[in-house]
Design an enzyme around this catalytic site. Structure first.
Site, PDB file in Angstrom:
ATOM      1  N   GLU A 987       0.683  -1.196   0.151  1.00 53.06           N
ATOM      2  CA  GLU A 987       0.173  -0.122   0.015  1.00 53.06           C
ATOM      3  C   GLU A 987       1.097   1.099  -0.144  1.00 53.06           C
ATOM      4  OE1 GLU A 987      -2.682  -0.362   2.969  1.00 53.06           O
ATOM      5  OE2 GLU A 987      -4.216  -1.111   2.060  1.00 53.06           O
ATOM      6  N   GLU A1069      -6.904  -7.724  -1.215  1.00 50.62           N
ATOM      7  CA  GLU A1069      -7.044  -7.310   0.231  1.00 50.62           C
ATOM      8  C   GLU A1069      -8.928  -7.250   0.059  1.00 50.62           C
ATOM      9  OE1 GLU A1069      -4.925  -4.580   2.600  1.00 50.62           O
ATOM     10  OE2 GLU A1069      -3.256  -5.575   3.226  1.00 50.62           O
TER      11      GLU A1069
END
Length: 1535
Positions: A987, A1069
């Protein structure tokens, strides 16, 4: 000034000079130089003993005399050459028949003259010796050989041993050597071998506590000691305050002989530069030690070591088991002779010959004389056995073993000679299968239970080993012996183990002291290229085929068992064709004779080890009580120093022993071994294990009958030449009554081992302080889980249940196939082996799950319907301290991934280096923030920028990834493994962009995994442009939760980053639940929202959408591993890049449970129901089956959770009272307080202490900190809590102590007060780019506006609770007296506890019958709901994490069953919040409780990306309480 100092010495005397003016009285050191060379009696000339000895006779001794003469005449100095007394004794008394070139009378005369001049001398042992292979008598005789020579020349008896190459020796040698007159030992560790964890290049005391004897130790790592001296200031032995220096100058090479005169001149020149104006002279070890002994009484701070060291080279003595058995037979015969007989010249010569066997050279240098790295396969190997190089090394092995025959020949014509011949003849006669004549044949289905006057045994029909073992105590009516064997593990099991080249990684990664890439290292210590023969890693036990019984007399039995081994092992490895057991209990004999024979063993070069394993039932045996008999002294396998020989020991005939537990604590079981010397405690391994924490004695002990693991100069196959392919190993099992302990037993407990811990002996504290002060203490232990290895599965899911299993992939088979996993060139899909493919994966954190449960959790995910798992690798889990890697136990990531592969699960790897994961510091190691590493420290001007292309940061990342990724490279899909894709960073869009950084990581990953391996980045869709790279170098994918984005929006943003047609749909995710912070209601999510979005993902792109559930299986933040966040959403100056979060944001730490409301809970149960729906596991499982069409696998059974009941914690001790135990010494002197990272501490608590004038703290004095505490502080004056602060409060505290009525805090007659600031570090931030220092992040501490300087700092990681000293009486710490009423009115923090932090201790009894068939006990939940506030829980010493029920919502701590043991379990709580009192109780229950009082509801909380999910507290769990800033939510207690 020097002359004044000398005058002072003359006037004031030697004592004053020694203590006060030593620096002036001895302005320069006196440098002792020891000249020598390394002796290998063999190694060269294909291992020939005689060629080496003759080289010394004909060349080295004359050269030493010549060099000494030249140095004396040309340089005006002396050259003194140290040799070995064994060589000298042969030179002066040269026996015939050995092939030696005996010297002439002229040569002997010249030699004697050189000895008298001091040009040639020797040390206290005859050569470099593997001492623990000998017995006490033989080791003492070794010193006597030297002392006889000393007496012959009228010299003082030598008192210093020189040990080279061999990395250490057993502590049990200390009393033997000391009684023989030895006072010191110098050890020069082989340059490639890990040195034991003792002080280096400085003298230390090595003490045997049992006998109260000690030696001076001097250890030199990385070589024999100076080649020739290198850098004297680094190589030489220095002692604080001691003006004598010892420098060793070993001539380079093995058997290289003395130096030349020019080399000697060079060495003196080097030392003259290192020690200018010093007296430098050729000396001896003894001369240096004599000076040291004179100095010893004047210096009281000698570092002292009391642990076992052992010998990590002792593995090799089992490479020639027949030579070893013969040696032990002759040594046994010798030790039975009267002392006067041993003084006869013939017996002395016998001893001299016999001593050659434990000398550390067993043959030729294998890399030089057998450099065949191709013919590993058995067929090729046997085809080349006739080649000259093979024949040469075999001849060398025979030459070494011939010294057994030379020893017997030395006794020719004497009665002792006949005894020696009889001993060997009787041994040879045993090496054949026993005759079954006169025996009754039994069927394998018959009752295989047999009883004698002394024993009742049962046989395991599968292996023939013992399935039951019980002593019959007829002399003690009413006493029943323990049933030593449990149902799960037979006892005395023959096991044949084969290994692969990969198994040698433990040597390359952990044992190597040099680079494993050094050209000769892997050839010396391994089996280079043996993988070309495709060996496999396996442990094979025999299959019992036939049993025979004989009962010659009443009350006796003899049982024979014939078992077979798989034919494959005899053809492709070195397995025997048959294994026989010969078990007997004879009339009038209390021993159970237990012999094992291998029959027709095949010789192989492939790595192998043969074992006899004894694992008693944990219900009968106290696993912590095992002792090994080494040189006549009992040694605990749990008392070995780090880098010592943890995993292999040589034992005497008396072998090993273990004491019973519970009702059988009076009984001791002993296993004697007559022929095999080596024993591996705990999990057996033929490789060097250096970590004390990895020795798990619940697995018993295994005797190593044979192994060919090590190269160097050991025997590489057995049998060799004309050796018998059949061999017998004799064992004797005895049971003894140890109450009261026998004074004659070798296994009697040494004084103090069962010490009363009412108080700790001051001597122990002083010892620990000395160790810490000198760096001699062992390196920080690996996590306690490293002692637990994954056990076998209970098998509720089988291959038959899952016909679509891919199954484990064979690396060998896969290597020849075209396996591929790529992104297709068009269609936005993955291609697996050329076919379109989509996966449904789930995230699981191996580092949050006990390794015993890895397979269970993976099987549950398989039953959920997943086809892959997604796995983070946290850097700090594997490198807790710089350069100290951990790869076993809970850190055995390879084992975890291979288990997934075995179950047919693909793997998506996420190696960071940043992982987030709500894990401490996002997976970064804490030490990156320390100024001790490049780029560390608090100075932001020079501080590294993590997660960037800063070179200071990248150098650490490069080292980590270049260590990790090659370790996993063989597991990529293309190479036959399960890893289909690897993530780069994590991320990164939250802090990006930084293209150079990402490209740097991509380059490392491609170099390790290959150009065709998929690399990917993941980000929320809104951040994907800043977190990834456009083009095809890396695949950009997205992550999100239910109903966060439309599919077109999310995957459209993803497609914009990838080449056209090359953007497979994948949410990497997809959140099944959410994380929870302390002080908020337990997070959850709507299962129906989840299923709706889940369905959309899978149907997208024509049903080719892939998804990863985050999380699929919950876990636990054990110890100090949880993460935290600084939430600045309500702060108008919030700015990620500006780093304002830490200063102005609200700090929240993640709770201990990482259950995450996932479909599989942290305990392996079905996860929590969704907010508005039923069981998540069932609904997700049904949805997956609907999408894939695969058969639904059976629902996994619910795990057993047991209510063990309540435990009263009756023993209590304040933390401050335990400082001497937890931090021996007076702490660390620090002018200004620093964060704990600067003191080398990872986590826990840290105490800052300073003495202040009592007047400074009166009249509402204010304590001000330059920054807020990280993360919670208890302020105490003279041990009494006066206030508390936390990270969300302003950084100041009004003390509010009025004078003189402060009374109990500061007595009126006291002018000084002790100010303590105890800081708890909770969890480092797992988001952003800022360092999150723990303790006091600012060095500014002001009292009434004035800076405080001159602190003592005590680091308190609480890593070893065994050092705590609890009073015997069940009494609570005395409450602090109340302050005057004036104080109460002025108190700024009225809700503080009367007492400071307190340890509470109790004992949980676990019924042994609760153990499953693997010996594991059920899980439980520890409830701390009633009366506790916050603190830490330790179960049997393991930190299971923080508790904080007063802040909520978690009120129970998950306790994995493998942490528990039969009977007594130690429960310790460190209560830091002032909770509980004298009636402290905890309860072990069956249910988790996440619904305690929470200070805030969960709504709109954000992760790093700011994306939120909502949840509501469950019924009955209202969100009540104070904000985190109030911190104190325990019952109000006044001072």
């Amino acid at each position: 000034m020097a002359s004044n100092a000398m005058l002072a010495c003359a006037v004031l005397g030697v004592i004053f000079c020694t203590f006060i003016l030593s620096a002036y009285c001895h302005p320069t050191p006196d440098v002792h130089v020891v000249f020598s060379s390394h002796l290998d009696i063999g190694f060269k000339d294909a291992g020939s003993v005689e060629s080496v000895v003759n080289e010394y006779f004909n060349q080295h001794f004359p050269d030493a005399i010549a060099t000494a003469s030249q140095v004396r005449s040309q340089q005006g100095r002396q050259y003194r050459y140290m040799t070995h007394s064994w060589l000298v004794s042969l030179y002066l008394d040269c026996p015939p028949g050995l092939g030696l070139d005996c010297p002439s009378a002229t040569a002997v005369t010249a030699f004697k003259a050189a000895v008298h001049r001091g040009d040639i001398y020797w040390h206290a042992l005859p050569f470099n010796l593997e001492a623990e292979v000998a017995d006490t008598s033989l080791l003492a005789a070794a010193v006597n050989i030297t002392h006889d020579l000393d007496a012959r020349f009228g010299l003082p008896p030598k008192m210093t041993v020189s040990q080279r190459d061999v990395p250490g020796l057993t502590r049990s040698a200390i009393p033997v050597l000391r009684s023989a007159g030895v006072r010191a030992i110098s050890i020069g560790v082989n340059q490639a071998s890990a040195p034991p964890g003792v002080p280096k290049n400085t003298p230390f005391i090595w003490r045997d506590e049992r006998t109260s004897t000690s030696l001076i130790g001097m250890l030199h790592p990385g070589g024999y000691s100076g080649l020739p001296v290198d850098d004297g200031t680094h190589e030489c032995v220095l002692a604080p305050g001691f003006y004598h220096v010892l420098c060793c100058a070993w001539n380079a090479g093995d058997n290289s002989g003395p130096h030349t005169a020019s080399q000697v001149a060079d060495i003196f020149d080097i030392l003259s530069k290192d020690f200018p104006n010093s007296v430098i002279r050729a000396s001896t070890f003894d001369e240096y030690v004599a000076e040291l002994l004179d100095y010893l009484p004047t210096y009281r701070n000698w570092p002292t070591v009391t642990q076992e060291i052992g010998d990590t080279w002792v593995y090799g003595v089992a490479s020639d088991p027949q030579k070893l058995a013969r040696f032990r037979a002759l040594m046994r015969m010798r030790s039975a002779l009267p002392e006067e007989a041993l003084r006869v010249p013939a017996l002395k010569n016998f001893t001299r010959m016999l001593l050659k066997i434990p000398e550390h050279t067993w043959g030729a240098d294998m890399k030089t004389y057998l450099p065949d790295f191709d013919n590993w396969d058995n067929a090729d190997f046997h085809a080349h056995l006739g080649d000259w190089d093979y024949q040469a090394v075999v001849a060398g092995w025979y030459d070494q073993a011939a010294y057994l025959d030379h020893a017997v020949e030395a006794l020719s014509g004497s009665p002792e000679g006949q005894k020696a011949r009889d001993a060997l003849t009787q041994l040879d006669a045993l090496w054949q299968p026993p005759s079954t004549a006169g025996f009754q044949a039994l069927g394998m289905h018959d009752t295989l239970t047999f009883a004698s006057h002394a024993w009742t045994i049962s046989l395991d029909p599968a292996t023939g080993a013992l399935a039951g073992l019980q002593r019959r105590w007829r002399s003690s009516p009413g006493r029943t012996g323990a049933q030593w064997v449990g149902s799960a593990k037979p006892f005395g099991v023959f096991t044949y183990s084969t290994y692969t080249e990969d198994d040698y990684s433990v040597i390359w990664d952990n044992y190597a002291y040099i680079s494993p890439d050094t050209w000769w290292f892997k050839q010396d210590f391994g089996k280079s290229n043996c993988s070309s023969a495709h060996p496999r890693r396996a442990d094979t036990v025999p299959q019992a085929r036939q049993v025979w019984l004989q009962q010659v007399s009443p009350g006796s039995f003899r049982v024979l068992v014939r078992a077979s081994m798989p034919l494959e092992l005899t053809e492709s490895a070195g397995g025997p064709a048959e294994v026989w057991l010969d078990i007997a209990s004879l009339a009038g004999d209390d021993r159970l004779l237990y012999d094992v024979l291998w029959v027709n063993k095949t010789a192989t070069r492939l790595p192998e080890a043969v074992w006899l394993a004894f694992q008693p039932s944990l219900a009968a045996a106290d696993a912590s009580s095992w002792l090994m008999q080494k040189l006549g002294q009992p040694v605990s396998p749990l008392d070995v120093i780090r880098n010592g020989s943890q995993a292999m020991h040589a034992v005497d005939d008396d072998g090993v022993a273990v004491v019973g537990t519970g009702p059988h604590a009076w009984e001791r079981l002993q296993i004697r071994s007559l022929d095999a010397a080596l024993v591996s405690p705990g999990k057996r391994t033929p490789f060097p294990n250096l970590d004390p924490a990895a020795v798990d004695m619940s697995q018993g002990v295994s005797f190593c009958l044979s192994n060919n693991i090590w190269g160097t100069n050991y025997v590489m196959w057995t049998p060799y030449g004309k050796q018998s392919p059949t061999m017998r190993f004799r064992f004797e099992i005895l049971a003894r009554d140890v109450s009261p302990p026998s004074s004659t037993s070798g296994f009697a407990a040494p004084p103090g081992t069962a010490c009363d811990r009412l108080c700790c002996p001051p001597g122990v504290l002083a010892l620990l302080a000395a160790l810490l002060a000198t760096g001699a203490a062992a390196a920080p232990s690996a996590p306690a889980w490293s002692s637990f290895k994954q056990g076998a599965t209970t098998g509720w899911l089988t291959m038959d249940d899952a016909p679509h299993f891919v199954g484990p992939q064979s690396r060998a088979l896969a290597a020849g196939t075209n396996r591929s996993f790529i992104v297709a060139g068009q269609g936005d899909v993955f291609l697996k082996d050329g076919q379109p493919f989509r996966f449904i994966a789930g995230t699981i954190h191996y580092f949050r799950i006990h390794p015993a449960y890895w397979e269970d959790r993976l099987m549950r995910l398989k039953a959920l319907g997943l086809t892959a798992v997604q796995v983070y690798v946290p850097w700090n889990h594997h490198e807790l301290y710089p350069f100290q890697y951990t790869w076993d136990g809970a850190a055995d990531v390879v084992q975890f991934l291979e288990t997934a592969d075995k179950l047919g699960l693909l793997v998506i790897l996420r190696p960071g280096p940043y992982i987030c994961a709500e894990w401490d510091f996002g997976g970064f190691p804490w030490w990156l923030g320390s100024s001790q590493v490049v780029g560390g420290g608090q100075d932001k001007a020079t501080q590294m920028r993590i997660r960037s292309d800063d070179p200071k940061y990248l150098q650490h990342v490069d080292r980590w990834w270049n260590t990790l990724l090659p370790r996993l490279a063989h597991l990529t899909y293309q190479r036959g493994g399960p890893i289909i894709a690897t993530q780069v960073e994590n991320e990164f869009g939250f802090i990006g962009p930084n293209e150079p950084y990402l490209r740097h990581l991509i380059a490392i990953a491609k170099a390790a995994f290959g150009p065709d391996h998929i690399l990917f980045t993941t980000d929320p869709p809104v951040h994907v442009t800043k977190g990834s790279l456009r083009g095809g170098d890396v695949l950009s994918v997205v992550d999100f939760g239910a109903h966060w984005f439309s599919m077109d929006d999310a995957f459209g943003r993803q497609k914009s980053m990838n080449p056209p047609g090359q953007s497979p749909v994948w949410c990497s995710e997809f959140y099944t639940g959410w994380l929870t912070w302390w002080g908020q209601a337990m997070a959850n999510s709507s299962i129906y929202d989840f299923l709706d979005t889940f369905d959309q993902i899978l149907r997208y792109n024509n049903n080719m959408g892939s998804v990863t559930l985050y999380m699929a299986s919950g876990g636990t933040n054990f110890g100090y591993t949880a993460g935290s966040q600084v939430d600045g959403t309500n702060d108008p100056t919030w700015d990620w890049e500006a780093g304002e979060l830490q200063a102005k944001g609200k700090y929240s730490s993640v709770i201990t449970s990482y259950d995450y409301a996932s479909p599989v809970s942290e305990a392996g149960d079905y996860g929590q129901p969704g907010i508005n729906g039923p069981n998540k596991f069932e609904l997700i499982r049904a949805s997956i089956a609907n999408h894939t069409g695969n058969a639904v696998l059976p629902m996994p059974p619910r795990p057993t959770i047991h209510a063990y009941g309540s435990v009263a914690l009756t023993q209590q001790a304040s933390l401050l009272s335990q400082l001497p135990q937890l931090v021996p010494g007076d702490g660390i002197l620090s002018d200004l307080p620093l964060p704990m990272e600067e003191y080398g501490q990872q986590g826990g608590l840290i105490l800052y202490r300073i003495e202040v004038n009592s007047s400074q703290i009166f009249n509402n004095a204010t304590l001000y900190f330059g920054d807020r505490v990280h993360d919670s502080a208890i302020i105490m004056v003279n041990g009494i809590v006066i206030g508390r602060l936390d990270r969300n409060q302003e950084a100041n505290l009004e003390l509010g102590i009025n004078a003189p009525s402060a009374g109990p805090v500061v007595p009126s007659n006291s002018s000084a007060a002790i100010l303590d600031i105890l800081v708890e570090g909770y969890a480092r931030r797992n988001t952003g780019t800022e360092f999150d220092f723990k303790g006091l992040p600012s060095s500014i501490v002001l009292l009434n506006g004035l800076p405080l300087t001159g602190w003592r700092v005590f680091t308190l990681p609480i890593s070893d609770t065994s050092v705590l000293c609890f009073p015997k009486a069940a009494a609570a710490p005395a409450p602090a007296p109340a302050l005057a009423p004036a104080k109460l009115a002025a108190a700024p923090h009225p809700n503080v506890a009367t007492n400071g932090p307190i340890f509470f201790k109790g004992t949980l009894y676990v019924d042994p019958s609760l153990a499953d068939n693997l010996g594991r006990f059920p899980d439980s939940y520890l409830s701390v709901a009633n009366g506790w506030n916050k603190g830490l829980v330790f179960i049997n010493g393991y930190n299971i994490g923080p508790y904080w029920p007063a802040f909520g919502p978690q009120e129970t701590q998950y306790v994995p069953g493998p942490l528990l043991k039969a009977c007594d379990n130690e429960i310790i709580l460190l209560e830091t919040g002032g909770g509980m009192g004298s009636n402290a109780v905890v309860t072990f229950t069956t249910a988790a409780n996440f619904y305690g009082p929470a200070t805030q509801s969960f709504g709109g909380a954000a992760t790093e990306g700011g994306a939120a999910i909502s949840a509501a507290p469950s019924p009955g769990s209202p969100a009540v309480g104070k904000q985190f800033g109030g911190h104190m939510v325990m019952p109000k207690t006044e001072l």
